[in-house]
Design a protein around this motif. Structure first.
Motif, PDB file in Angstrom:
ATOM      1  N   GLY A 217       5.042  22.715  11.327  1.00  0.00           N
ATOM      2  CA  GLY A 217       3.692  22.162  11.328  1.00  0.00           C
ATOM      3  C   GLY A 217       3.079  21.991   9.959  1.00  0.00           C
ATOM      4  O   GLY A 217       1.887  21.657   9.835  1.00  0.00           O
ATOM      5  N   CYS A 218       3.868  22.205   8.889  1.00  0.00           N
ATOM      6  CA  CYS A 218       3.332  22.155   7.525  1.00  0.00           C
ATOM      7  C   CYS A 218       2.935  20.738   7.133  1.00  0.00           C
ATOM      8  O   CYS A 218       3.393  19.753   7.711  1.00  0.00           O
ATOM      9  CB  CYS A 218       4.367  22.701   6.538  1.00  0.00           C
ATOM     10  N   ASP A 219       2.088  20.651   6.123  1.00  0.00           N
ATOM     11  CA  ASP A 219       1.657  19.352   5.601  1.00  0.00           C
ATOM     12  C   ASP A 219       2.686  18.764   4.656  1.00  0.00           C
ATOM     13  O   ASP A 219       2.877  17.538   4.624  1.00  0.00           O
ATOM     14  CB  ASP A 219       0.321  19.510   4.876  1.00  0.00           C
ATOM     15  N   PHE A 220       3.334  19.635   3.873  1.00  0.00           N
ATOM     16  CA  PHE A 220       4.343  19.206   2.900  1.00  0.00           C
ATOM     17  C   PHE A 220       5.543  20.161   2.953  1.00  0.00           C
ATOM     18  O   PHE A 220       5.371  21.366   3.147  1.00  0.00           O
ATOM     19  CB  PHE A 220       3.781  19.211   1.473  1.00  0.00           C
ATOM     20  N   TYR A 221       6.729  19.585   2.755  1.00  0.00           N
ATOM     21  CA  TYR A 221       7.948  20.396   2.654  1.00  0.00           C
ATOM     22  C   TYR A 221       8.813  19.788   1.558  1.00  0.00           C
ATOM     23  O   TYR A 221       8.943  18.566   1.474  1.00  0.00           O
ATOM     24  CB  TYR A 221       8.716  20.425   3.977  1.00  0.00           C
ATOM     25  N   VAL A 222       9.402  20.655   0.732  1.00  0.00           N
ATOM     26  CA  VAL A 222      10.130  20.204  -0.460  1.00  0.00           C
ATOM     27  C   VAL A 222      11.604  20.579  -0.360  1.00  0.00           C
ATOM     28  O   VAL A 222      11.943  21.709   0.014  1.00  0.00           O
ATOM     29  CB  VAL A 222       9.506  20.834  -1.729  1.00  0.00           C
ATOM     30  N   LEU A 223      12.468  19.629  -0.712  1.00  0.00           N
ATOM     31  CA  LEU A 223      13.920  19.847  -0.777  1.00  0.00           C
ATOM     32  C   LEU A 223      14.442  19.402  -2.127  1.00  0.00           C
ATOM     33  O   LEU A 223      13.841  18.546  -2.788  1.00  0.00           O
ATOM     34  CB  LEU A 223      14.644  19.019   0.286  1.00  0.00           C
ATOM     35  N   THR A 224      15.600  19.946  -2.520  1.00  0.00           N
ATOM     36  CA  THR A 224      16.299  19.447  -3.699  1.00  0.00           C
ATOM     37  C   THR A 224      17.769  19.271  -3.366  1.00  0.00           C
ATOM     38  O   THR A 224      18.328  20.023  -2.567  1.00  0.00           O
ATOM     39  CB  THR A 224      16.114  20.387  -4.907  1.00  0.00           C
ATOM     40  N   GLY A 225      18.404  18.266  -3.965  1.00  0.00           N
ATOM     41  CA  GLY A 225      19.765  17.914  -3.593  1.00  0.00           C
ATOM     42  C   GLY A 225      20.829  18.852  -4.110  1.00  0.00           C
ATOM     43  O   GLY A 225      21.826  19.119  -3.428  1.00  0.00           O
ATOM     44  N   HIS A 226      20.657  19.378  -5.322  1.00  0.00           N
ATOM     45  CA  HIS A 226      21.756  20.077  -5.974  1.00  0.00           C
ATOM     46  C   HIS A 226      22.018  21.460  -5.402  1.00  0.00           C
ATOM     47  O   HIS A 226      23.045  22.063  -5.717  1.00  0.00           O
ATOM     48  CB  HIS A 226      21.508  20.176  -7.486  1.00  0.00           C
ATOM     49  N   LYS A 227      21.137  21.964  -4.560  1.00  0.00           N
ATOM     50  CA  LYS A 227      21.405  23.239  -3.876  1.00  0.00           C
ATOM     51  C   LYS A 227      22.032  23.020  -2.502  1.00  0.00           C
ATOM     52  O   LYS A 227      22.412  23.975  -1.828  1.00  0.00           O
ATOM     53  CB  LYS A 227      20.122  24.063  -3.753  1.00  0.00           C
ATOM     54  N   ILE A 228      22.116  21.763  -2.070  1.00  0.00           N
ATOM     55  CA  ILE A 228      22.656  21.431  -0.747  1.00  0.00           C
ATOM     56  C   ILE A 228      23.972  20.666  -0.932  1.00  0.00           C
ATOM     57  O   ILE A 228      24.251  19.705  -0.223  1.00  0.00           O
ATOM     58  CB  ILE A 228      21.634  20.619   0.071  1.00  0.00           C
ATOM     59  N   TYR A 229      24.743  21.068  -1.933  1.00  0.00           N
ATOM     60  CA  TYR A 229      26.057  20.470  -2.213  1.00  0.00           C
ATOM     61  C   TYR A 229      25.957  19.010  -2.624  1.00  0.00           C
ATOM     62  O   TYR A 229      26.924  18.260  -2.528  1.00  0.00           O
ATOM     63  CB  TYR A 229      26.990  20.630  -0.984  1.00  0.00           C
ATOM     64  N   GLN A 283      22.116   8.850  -6.746  1.00  0.00           N
ATOM     65  CA  GLN A 283      21.851  10.249  -6.408  1.00  0.00           C
ATOM     66  C   GLN A 283      21.325  10.380  -4.978  1.00  0.00           C
ATOM     67  O   GLN A 283      21.678  11.320  -4.264  1.00  0.00           O
ATOM     68  CB  GLN A 283      20.854  10.859  -7.397  1.00  0.00           C
ATOM     69  N   ALA A 284      20.456   9.448  -4.573  1.00  0.00           N
ATOM     70  CA  ALA A 284      19.938   9.490  -3.203  1.00  0.00           C
ATOM     71  C   ALA A 284      21.061   9.289  -2.197  1.00  0.00           C
ATOM     72  O   ALA A 284      21.122   9.967  -1.158  1.00  0.00           O
ATOM     73  CB  ALA A 284      18.859   8.430  -3.017  1.00  0.00           C
ATOM     74  N   ILE A 285      21.957   8.372  -2.498  1.00  0.00           N
ATOM     75  CA  ILE A 285      23.102   8.142  -1.614  1.00  0.00           C
ATOM     76  C   ILE A 285      23.979   9.389  -1.554  1.00  0.00           C
ATOM     77  O   ILE A 285      24.452   9.790  -0.479  1.00  0.00           O
ATOM     78  CB  ILE A 285      23.886   6.905  -2.093  1.00  0.00           C
ATOM     79  N   GLY A 286      24.174  10.051  -2.699  1.00  0.00           N
ATOM     80  CA  GLY A 286      24.923  11.297  -2.721  1.00  0.00           C
ATOM     81  C   GLY A 286      24.216  12.405  -1.954  1.00  0.00           C
ATOM     82  O   GLY A 286      24.866  13.230  -1.287  1.00  0.00           O
ATOM     83  N   PHE A 287      22.905  12.443  -2.047  1.00  0.00           N
ATOM     84  CA  PHE A 287      22.098  13.408  -1.304  1.00  0.00           C
ATOM     85  C   PHE A 287      22.336  13.233   0.194  1.00  0.00           C
ATOM     86  O   PHE A 287      22.564  14.199   0.937  1.00  0.00           O
ATOM     87  CB  PHE A 287      20.626  13.193  -1.666  1.00  0.00           C
ATOM     88  N   GLY A 288      22.291  11.978   0.627  1.00  0.00           N
ATOM     89  CA  GLY A 288      22.542  11.703   2.037  1.00  0.00           C
ATOM     90  C   GLY A 288      23.937  12.107   2.461  1.00  0.00           C
ATOM     91  O   GLY A 288      24.142  12.656   3.557  1.00  0.00           O
ATOM     92  N   ALA A 289      24.920  11.865   1.596  1.00  0.00           N
ATOM     93  CA  ALA A 289      26.294  12.251   1.905  1.00  0.00           C
ATOM     94  C   ALA A 289      26.434  13.766   1.992  1.00  0.00           C
ATOM     95  O   ALA A 289      27.192  14.293   2.820  1.00  0.00           O
ATOM     96  CB  ALA A 289      27.237  11.682   0.851  1.00  0.00           C
ATOM     97  N   ALA A 290      25.715  14.489   1.123  1.00  0.00           N
ATOM     98  CA  ALA A 290      25.756  15.955   1.164  1.00  0.00           C
ATOM     99  C   ALA A 290      25.174  16.471   2.470  1.00  0.00           C
ATOM    100  O   ALA A 290      25.702  17.426   3.066  1.00  0.00           O
ATOM    101  CB  ALA A 290      24.997  16.530  -0.024  1.00  0.00           C
ATOM    102  N   ILE A 291      24.096  15.852   2.935  1.00  0.00           N
ATOM    103  CA  ILE A 291      23.506  16.249   4.214  1.00  0.00           C
ATOM    104  C   ILE A 291      24.495  16.002   5.346  1.00  0.00           C
ATOM    105  O   ILE A 291      24.668  16.837   6.239  1.00  0.00           O
ATOM    106  CB  ILE A 291      22.178  15.499   4.434  1.00  0.00           C
TER     107      ILE A 291
END
Length: 407
Positions: A217-229, A283-291
């Protein structure tokens, strides 16, 4: 069907894990800083650059359309990972730090002298310094919530800290030092009961927990790519439609506008309103691939494996005289910070490196927490799904050898 956690097969996808450091097999235990990146992620970026790369959006040619499709496809993967209601809730940033600065900049018009921002003492500097900007420049007051002896967040103190002057509560979902998991849903209820926004820093939690921003239910949530492979230089900010609409634009330039004239400018809507200029496309494409790569696993099995590594390492460390472990809260993530009596953490980390063991030492961008713990720095071992029990043994063996040299 979820992919089985076959450690030999998984490790084969990370060529860097087969290298040697100082003549010893690499034992990489610095995952809380940055996880390593599998071939699937590296290949996604390389193949895109080799076969269909152009700038995104507004292009009328094939390469631009293909790149835009891949880029926006990555946004959809982040949306699904967070269970956000719409792709329009997902803003690409260059990392978690920029995401939090975006929010801090965006709410400046809402901040009056005396308005309060509530933080915990275990926040990363990225979730502290942007709010100091509001303190210095707009008269905001920072209020600090302590942690309990085991490193858990004092929820009663949080309730007491949030009041009618609170404009924002900003908390980590999982401490990068203590591994503490925060009840983000309960914290959100407390913030919203006072009419305040809440931001949850999920940079450490994203790789270890099942995330559902609608349930939180939060207003904002933050992620970063390099900790998610994934790669560095990419992150994401989730915001509700209402919260994002209330933020003023963070940067000006191309893409974030609708009309630009000599005497006026009108802005685009989210997410483009907050993505000025050419974005980090590959980098965004790589982020998606890591997910995609991470989401293919049975996350319950991954968590059980990481927890087993943490428990083994904790038990081994606890059996060594002169070791102090920081953070023992129930359900904590696979982050193990410790001090060796009479030895500086930097010396420990440097000696472990001689044996091929990579850990982190320092204040971990959490100086208020170090002050709270009564130390200037700690050593930290952190575990990922590709780590093994043998590596835990090698870490403990190297640590004992280092202690023998230093004491």
């Amino acid at each position: 069907m979820a992919r089985a956690l076959d450690l030999n097969a998984v490790r084969a996808e990370f060529p860097i894990l087969s290298r040697e450091v100082n003549g010893r097999p690499l034992v990489y235990l610095d995952n809380a800083a940055s996880a390593q990146t599998p071939d699937a992620v590296l290949d996604s970026m390389s193949n895109q650059a080799r076969t269909a790369y152009a700038n995104v959006h507004r292009g009328l040619h094939t390469l631009a359309n293909e790149t835009t499709e891949a880029y926006e496809g990555a946004r959809e993967k982040v949306r699904r990972f967070l269970n956000a209601p719409s792709e329009e809730n997902i803003i690409f940033t260059k990392g978690g730090t920029e995401a939090m600065n975006l929010v801090a900049n965006g709410i400046t018009d809402m901040i009056e002298p005396g308005d309060e921002i509530v933080l915990s003492v275990m926040e990363h500097h990225s979730n502290i310094v942007p709010w100091h900007f509001l303190r210095e420049r707009h008269g905001a007051v920072l209020k600090w919530v302590p942690v309990s002896k085991d490193g858990s967040l004092d929820m009663q103190a949080l309730e007491a800290a949030v009041g009618p002057k609170t404009k924002l509560v900003s908390l980590t979902h999982m401490s990068n030092v203590l591994g503490t998991k925060v009840d983000a849903k309960r914290a959100t209820e407390i913030a919203h009961a006072a009419g305040a926004y809440i931001l949850i820093d999920g940079c450490q939690a994203g790789v270890h927990l099942n995330l559902d921003v609608q349930d939180i239910g939060c207003d904002f949530y933050v992620l970063t790519g390099h900790k998610i492979y994934g790669p560095s230089g990419i992150g994401a900010l989730y915001g509700t439609a209402e919260a994002l609409d209330a933020l003023r634009p963070y940067q000006g330039g191309g893409e974030m506008i609708e009309i630009v004239e000599q005497d006026r400018v009108t802005y685009n809507v989210a997410p483009h309103k907050f993505e000025a200029g050419t974005p980090p496309i590959l980098q965004a494409i790589g982020f998606g691939a890591a997910i995609d790569w991470l989401s293919a696993f049975d996350m319950e099995a991954v968590r059980a494996h990481e927890t087993a590594l943490l428990q083994k390492a904790t038990a081994e460390l606890s059996a060594i005289n002169g070791i102090r472990i920081h953070g023992t809260s129930e359900g904590k993530g696979p982050v193990l910070s410790f001090s060796v009596e009479g030895v500086h953490p930097h010396d420990i980390a440097q000696l472990l490196d001689r044996y091929g063991v990579a850990i982190r030492a320092g204040h971990h961008c959490a100086q208020p927490l170090m002050n709270h713990l009564g130390v200037s720095a700690t050593a930290r071992a952190s575990f990922a799904l590709y780590n093994t029990e043998q590596e835990v043994d090698e870490f403990i063996e190297a640590l004992n050898k280092a202690r023998g040299m230093l004491l």
